[in-house]
Write a protein that holds these residues in place. Structure first.
Motif, PDB file in Angstrom:
ATOM      1  N   VAL A   1       0.807  -1.217   0.000  1.00 54.09           N
ATOM      2  CA  VAL A   1       0.000   0.000   0.000  1.00 54.09           C
ATOM      3  C   VAL A   1       0.846   1.275   0.000  1.00 54.09           C
ATOM      4  O   VAL A   1       0.591   2.203  -0.763  1.00 54.09           O
ATOM      5  N   GLY A   2       1.861   1.322   0.851  1.00 52.90           N
ATOM      6  CA  GLY A   2       2.592   2.577   0.998  1.00 52.90           C
ATOM      7  C   GLY A   2       3.833   2.686   0.139  1.00 52.90           C
ATOM      8  O   GLY A   2       4.575   3.665   0.269  1.00 52.90           O
ATOM      9  N   VAL A   3       4.109   1.700  -0.708  1.00 54.68           N
ATOM     10  CA  VAL A   3       5.334   1.701  -1.512  1.00 54.68           C
ATOM     11  C   VAL A   3       4.954   1.957  -2.972  1.00 54.68           C
ATOM     12  O   VAL A   3       4.525   1.052  -3.677  1.00 54.68           O
ATOM     13  N   ARG A   4       5.119   3.183  -3.414  1.00 55.95           N
ATOM     14  CA  ARG A   4       4.708   3.573  -4.771  1.00 55.95           C
ATOM     15  C   ARG A   4       5.933   3.586  -5.683  1.00 55.95           C
ATOM     16  O   ARG A   4       6.570   4.608  -5.865  1.00 55.95           O
ATOM     17  N   ILE A   5       6.217   2.426  -6.262  1.00 57.26           N
ATOM     18  CA  ILE A   5       7.395   2.334  -7.130  1.00 57.26           C
ATOM     19  C   ILE A   5       7.015   1.884  -8.544  1.00 57.26           C
ATOM     20  O   ILE A   5       7.890   1.602  -9.355  1.00 57.26           O
ATOM     21  N   GLU A   6       5.715   1.825  -8.823  1.00 57.03           N
ATOM     22  CA  GLU A   6       5.290   1.204 -10.086  1.00 57.03           C
ATOM     23  C   GLU A   6       5.873   1.904 -11.312  1.00 57.03           C
ATOM     24  O   GLU A   6       6.488   1.250 -12.178  1.00 57.03           O
ATOM     25  N   LEU A   7       5.696   3.215 -11.420  1.00 62.41           N
ATOM     26  CA  LEU A   7       6.180   3.922 -12.612  1.00 62.41           C
ATOM     27  C   LEU A   7       7.709   3.931 -12.657  1.00 62.41           C
ATOM     28  O   LEU A   7       8.303   3.826 -13.742  1.00 62.41           O
ATOM     29  N   ASP A   8       8.349   4.043 -11.496  1.00 58.30           N
ATOM     30  CA  ASP A   8       9.811   3.963 -11.471  1.00 58.30           C
ATOM     31  C   ASP A   8      10.278   2.599 -11.975  1.00 58.30           C
ATOM     32  O   ASP A   8      11.227   2.494 -12.762  1.00 58.30           O
ATOM     33  N   GLN A   9       9.625   1.546 -11.496  1.00 55.08           N
ATOM     34  CA  GLN A   9      10.072   0.206 -11.876  1.00 55.08           C
ATOM     35  C   GLN A   9       9.825  -0.060 -13.359  1.00 55.08           C
ATOM     36  O   GLN A   9      10.679  -0.637 -14.033  1.00 55.08           O
ATOM     37  N   LEU A  10       8.704   0.382 -13.867  1.00 52.07           N
ATOM     38  CA  LEU A  10       8.424   0.202 -15.295  1.00 52.07           C
ATOM     39  C   LEU A  10       9.452   0.936 -16.143  1.00 52.07           C
ATOM     40  O   LEU A  10       9.985   0.393 -17.119  1.00 52.07           O
ATOM     41  N   GLU A  11       9.750   2.190 -15.781  1.00 48.38           N
ATOM     42  CA  GLU A  11      10.709   2.957 -16.573  1.00 48.38           C
ATOM     43  C   GLU A  11      12.105   2.361 -16.469  1.00 48.38           C
ATOM     44  O   GLU A  11      12.838   2.276 -17.464  1.00 48.38           O
ATOM     45  N   ALA A  12      12.495   1.936 -15.238  1.00 43.61           N
ATOM     46  CA  ALA A  12      13.831   1.369 -15.065  1.00 43.61           C
ATOM     47  C   ALA A  12      13.982   0.055 -15.822  1.00 43.61           C
ATOM     48  O   ALA A  12      15.010  -0.192 -16.466  1.00 43.61           O
ATOM     49  N   MET A  13      12.956  -0.787 -15.769  1.00 38.28           N
ATOM     50  CA  MET A  13      13.020  -2.062 -16.486  1.00 38.28           C
ATOM     51  C   MET A  13      13.101  -1.834 -17.990  1.00 38.28           C
ATOM     52  O   MET A  13      13.919  -2.441 -18.695  1.00 38.28           O
ATOM     53  N   SER A  14      12.259  -0.931 -18.475  1.00 41.44           N
ATOM     54  CA  SER A  14      12.251  -0.639 -19.910  1.00 41.44           C
ATOM     55  C   SER A  14      13.575  -0.033 -20.355  1.00 41.44           C
ATOM     56  O   SER A  14      14.150  -0.426 -21.377  1.00 41.44           O
ATOM     57  N   GLY A  15      14.091   0.931 -19.555  1.00 39.54           N
ATOM     58  CA  GLY A  15      15.316   1.621 -19.936  1.00 39.54           C
ATOM     59  C   GLY A  15      16.558   0.780 -19.790  1.00 39.54           C
ATOM     60  O   GLY A  15      17.596   1.080 -20.395  1.00 39.54           O
ATOM     61  N   SER A  16      16.502  -0.284 -18.952  1.00 40.57           N
ATOM     62  CA  SER A  16      17.690  -1.111 -18.724  1.00 40.57           C
ATOM     63  C   SER A  16      17.753  -2.319 -19.649  1.00 40.57           C
ATOM     64  O   SER A  16      18.664  -3.140 -19.531  1.00 40.57           O
ATOM     65  N   GLY A  17      16.767  -2.443 -20.550  1.00 36.29           N
ATOM     66  CA  GLY A  17      16.815  -3.528 -21.518  1.00 36.29           C
ATOM     67  C   GLY A  17      16.122  -4.792 -21.086  1.00 36.29           C
ATOM     68  O   GLY A  17      16.398  -5.872 -21.638  1.00 36.29           O
ATOM     69  N   ALA A  18      15.201  -4.705 -20.096  1.00 36.94           N
ATOM     70  CA  ALA A  18      14.451  -5.895 -19.697  1.00 36.94           C
ATOM     71  C   ALA A  18      13.614  -6.392 -20.867  1.00 36.94           C
ATOM     72  O   ALA A  18      13.134  -5.596 -21.689  1.00 36.94           O
ATOM     73  N   ASP A  19      13.401  -7.700 -20.951  1.00 34.31           N
ATOM     74  CA  ASP A  19      12.617  -8.227 -22.077  1.00 34.31           C
ATOM     75  C   ASP A  19      11.131  -8.040 -21.813  1.00 34.31           C
ATOM     76  O   ASP A  19      10.708  -7.754 -20.695  1.00 34.31           O
ATOM     77  N   ASP A  20      10.352  -8.220 -22.866  1.00 32.16           N
ATOM     78  CA  ASP A  20       8.917  -7.971 -22.741  1.00 32.16           C
ATOM     79  C   ASP A  20       8.238  -8.974 -21.821  1.00 32.16           C
ATOM     80  O   ASP A  20       7.206  -8.690 -21.229  1.00 32.16           O
TER      81      ASP A  20
END
Length: 917
Positions: free
Chosen positions: A718-737
């Motif tokens: 509930v109190g940990v809002r990392i969704e957009l950070d994690q999506l951007e970091a995964m996408s920008g670091s070359g994570a696969d689809d």
């Protein structure tokens, strides 16, 4: 700034005065009593002047120099004596003689020549000059005459005079008299003279002063006693601090402070020469302070009127309105310190016989007693409870401690009074003193409710000090002590819903509810219900709103007794920032009214976080500042407020500060084995890394945070809002689809359990990024745009909305849809600018710059539509546009609908971006 503690307002005046080089002389007069910090302020002002390019000339005369000739002038002119070679011979010789540089040492300086020389040296310097005079009281008379002459005649030079003085410098009884004083206000025009009155320092500043200067960190209530005794005077505070440091142990907060001989010496001349009657009256007044004349007259064995008048003439007290007040608290301290113990007890007894106030009578009785006494202890306990009801929590804590100490050994009332003292001290905000008191008396408390309650107070104090390991240990010890006492056990289990390891919260919550239902423990049952409601959500269960409603109903049955922040956390989790704000503000007001600073410190970070999410970053920063200041006064950490403050710093462009703080917090958490603290540090580091585009490091860190949450069973963090950070970091670091798809699937599942606009939008961003990875960025942009349209009007953090618009713009650009990309990016930039997210404004602008070409004009609009569009983009309302263009409001709205359709936009904010191009 410049190591100056607690003088921000005064230093700001100096900064404003020195900001622009004056064209004619100006002055700053710094007023204040001895030891108040005038010299420290002048030192800081001089340093600031040098930084600004001023030449600083300074003198710091002492009492011994008042009989010298031209001592102050010599000090002032020494740095510019080289310029004297350009002066006429008589003036040059006068300067050489005054500075003792003449070949014939017996020569006497021509004062008139020296006056003109000083005027020339101060008025002809090529650099803007600051003249610092500390302290005008001790200027030698010849220097005063020379400076008067020179300053009156300098009219067009860039000269600033900063002079410190005491309030009585122009009182003939305490100085060399007005005729020989350097009265700046009579020399320069009134509009050229500025003034500062330096008053006592606040308690928080005195805490930092003692810690920095003496390495002494006092418990809050003892610090408050020092602040009262010194009246905020830093010199007196340091002297008291040195005296306290010399003691074998710290004095109890309710006890008289030691009076150092240095302070006694400072005011010895005021006390010497008093007759016996005046001394006796002063002693009575010091023990009763503050006191009314009637009380002193009734308690005295003599007529005190003449004696008090003599003390007033000596400058020790003031009489007015029937009250007797010492002109400085330290005078009362010195007088009290000089009273022999038998005489002190006798005078306290006389005062106890005549005062009617319950608290004052109890204090005097305690001071007059030697042995423990049950009747005295009961009187003190009643006074403590009365003080608590009045909201005087510090007073209540003092009286409660005295009640416990006055209780005879073996009394059945002793445990209750020991606990009352600990509870009162904790309620006053002095958690360190509460811990010390309870630890000292813990073994004297019987097992069961009393011992368990003491352990719970220790646990709560440790919790507020961010020592979660100690809090858990004390709470577990409380559970052992409470064995066989259901209500005490229930209260302990309620505490363990936050103090136990997170995977045990739910078990403790259910047990607390079981034990407390049907009892009168409404507050703790409500707390357990809220925590269990919260823990079930963390475990992925649908919110049991009946549990929440039951807790709220219990609270409403005891108005004003809310003490759980969890309800506000739930409101924040569903982005109902208004409801969270209303609850937290109401709790904050009650805590402040009650003087409950521990609760105030707990609530301020929640309010800061709420306003950060709601988009009022300025207000969030103010809450952070308030929390930081209060934490400094209480000498405890405030991790959550620091987190919000550094998050703001990162988004505003200072990633280095956030990175440094995050690293430090993570290290402290690792060293203490505190996973929550380490996670706070990691999260802040990841935020700084995402903001700076360091996606590989951020992705690894965010994966670790997600892994920790999974390990604890936190399906819905509930109190940990990392969704957009994690999506951007995964996408920008070359994570696969596939990895992205798995993460987005979890977002969809969480949204299914608890629907929230921000999760719907985050999932759409994830789907959009996946589409881009699969070669269809245009489809991805359409998914994000559709989600933005769907959530419009729903509760949503503005920062999340702007970030989604940034992603949409980036995907449009990759799909070579330049116009759509520009619209989305312009909307993102507008959103970030409104928040003050400077770092993200630059990121969005950089993305927009990559589009290339010129922004398209709003083509295809009719003349009327163009007029309506420009007016609406400029902020005019529908009615204002209708009146200006002689149209009906309905026609304006119809035009706006066509404009939005033609331009492919949805709101006036986007329209403004298009028109501005």
């Amino acid at each position: 700034m410049r190591g100056l503690i607690g003088r921000d307002a005064e230093l700001a005046v100096c900064e404003r005065l020195l900001a622009d080089v004056p064209q004619r002389p100006v002055a700053l007069v710094v007023d204040g009593p001895i030891g108040i910090g005038k010299t420290a302020l002048l030192n800081a002002a001089a340093e600031l002047a040098r930084e600004r390019g001023y030449q600083v000339l300074r003198c710091q005369p002492t009492e011994l120099e008042t009989t010298l000739t031209y001592a102050a002038v010599a000090d002032l002119l020494e740095p510019v004596v080289g310029l004297a070679s350009d002066l006429p011979t008589p003036q040059r010789q006068a300067v050489e003689i005054a500075l003792l540089r003449h070949d014939e040492p017996d020569q006497v300086a021509d004062e008139r020549a020296l006056c003109f020389a000083t005027r020339g040296l101060l008025g002809r310097s090529s650099d803007p000059t600051v003249l610092v005079i500390d302290n005008v009281r001790w200027l030698d008379a010849p220097s005063v005459r020379v400076l008067r002459f020179a300053l009156r005649r300098i009219t067009d030079a860039p000269l600033v005079v900063i002079a410190a003085r005491r309030p009585d410098d122009f009182d003939p009884r305490h100085s060399h008299g007005p005729s020989e004083a350097l009265d700046i206000e009579r020399i320069l025009p009134p509009e050229a003279v500025h003034r500062i009155t330096v008053g006592g320092m606040r308690t928080g500043a005195l805490h930092h002063l003692l810690r920095d200067q003496l390495g002494l960190s006092l418990p809050r209530q003892l610090l408050a006693s020092v602040a009262t005794a010194s009246d905020g005077n830093p010199l007196f505070t340091l002297e008291l601090g040195r005296a306290i440091s010399a003691l074998p142990k710290l004095p109890a907060p309710s006890r008289e402070l030691p009076v150092p001989s240095s302070l006694t010496g400072l005011i010895a001349d005021r006390l010497s020469g008093l007759d016996l009657e005046t001394t006796q009256a002063l002693r009575l007044a010091a023990l009763a302070a503050p006191a009314s004349f009637d009380v002193l007259a009734a308690a005295s064995e003599q007529d005190v009127a003449d004696a008090l008048q003599a003390a007033e003439e000596a400058g020790l007290i003031s009489l007015g309105g029937g009250q007797v007040r010492f002109t400085h608290p330290v005078y009362a301290s010195v007088v009290r310190a000089g009273i022999p113990d038998p005489e002190r007890r006798r005078l306290h007894q006389r005062l106890a016989d005549v005062v009617t106030d319950v608290e004052r009578r109890a204090r005097h009785l305690a001071a007059a007693s030697v042995e423990p006494d049950e009747q005295l202890a009961a009187t003190l306990e009643d006074a403590a409870r009365l003080a608590s009801r009045r909201g005087a929590l510090d007073v209540a804590a003092d009286l409660a401690e005295q009640a416990a100490e006055a209780t005879p050994e073996g009394s059945p009332n002793a445990p209750r009074r020991i606990l009352l003292a600990g509870q009162s001290r904790a309620a006053s905000g002095d958690l360190g003193a509460a811990q010390h008191w309870l630890t000292m008396h813990l073994d004297t408390l019987p097992l069961g409710h009393d011992r368990a309650e003491a352990y719970l107070l220790l646990a709560t104090s440790s919790w507020h000090a961010d020592d979660s390991a100690a809090a858990e240990w004390h709470a577990t010890s409380a559970l052992d002590a409470a064995a066989g006492h259901p209500i005490a056990e229930g209260r302990v289990h309620a505490h363990l819903t936050v103090m136990a390891p997170e995977d045990r919260w739910l078990d403790h919550g259910h047990r607390a509810i079981e034990l407390l239902r049907g009892t009168d423990e409404h507050e703790w049952l409500a707390f357990a219900l809220f925590q269990t409601f919260y823990s079930e959500i963390l475990n992925g269960q649908r919110p049991d709103l009946t549990m929440l409603d039951e807790g709220l109903a219990l609270e409403s049955s005891r108005p004003g007794r809310q003490h759980s922040t969890t309800v506000g956390i739930w409101y924040k989790a569903i982005d109902d920032f208004d409801a969270a704000r209303a609850r937290y503000v109401a709790m904050l007001e009650r805590a402040r009214d009650a003087g409950d600073e521990a609760s105030v410190l707990e609530l301020l970070p929640h309010l800061a976080d709420n306003e950060f999410l709601a988009g009022d970053w300025e207000l969030a920063a103010r809450y952070v500042d308030q929390a930081t200041a209060l934490a400094g006064e209480l000498d405890v950490p405030t991790t959550q407020a620091d987190f919000v403050g550094h998050l703001l710093a990162a988004y505003r462009g200072d990633s280095a500060e956030a990175r440094s703080h995050g690293t430090d917090v993570m290290r402290r958490g690792d060293e203490a084995g505190d996973t929550w603290l380490a996670r706070v540090g990691m999260r802040l580091l990841a935020t700084a890394e995402v903001t700076s585009g360091e996606y590989v490091a951020a992705a690894d860190r965010l994966r670790e945070i997600s892994g920790q949450l999974d390990k604890m069973g936190h399906v819905e963090p509930v109190g940990v809002r990392i969704e957009l950070d994690q999506l951007e970091a995964m996408s920008g670091s070359g994570a696969d689809d596939a990895e992205l798809a798995a993460y987005v699937k979890r977002l969809d599942e969480r949204h299914e359990v608890i629907p929230r606009a921000r999760l719907r939008l985050a999932a759409a961003v994830g789907h959009g990024l996946i589409a881009s990875l699969r070669g269809t960025p245009g489809d991805g942009a359409a998914l994000v745009e559709a989600a933005l349209a769907e959530v419009e009007g729903e509760p949503l953090p503005p920062f999340d909305q702007a970030r989604a618009q940034l992603v949409a713009g980036r995907l449009h650009r990759r799909a070579r849809a330049k116009a759509a990309a520009r619209l989305a990016l312009d909307a993102a930039i507008a959103g970030f600018e409104k928040l003050g997210a400077t770092a993200w404004v630059e990121r969005a602008k950089s993305e927009r710059d990559r589009i290339g070409g010129r922004p398209p004009a709003p083509a295809g609009l009719t003349a009327t539509e163009t007029q309506v569009a420009k007016a609406a983009a400029g902020g005019a309302t529908t009615r204002e546009i209708a009146e200006a263009l002689f149209l009906s409001p309905k026609t304006v709205e119809a035009n706006l609908t066509r404009i939005y359709r033609k331009l492919g936009i949805r709101s006036r904010a986007e329209l403004g971006a298009v028109i501005r191009g």
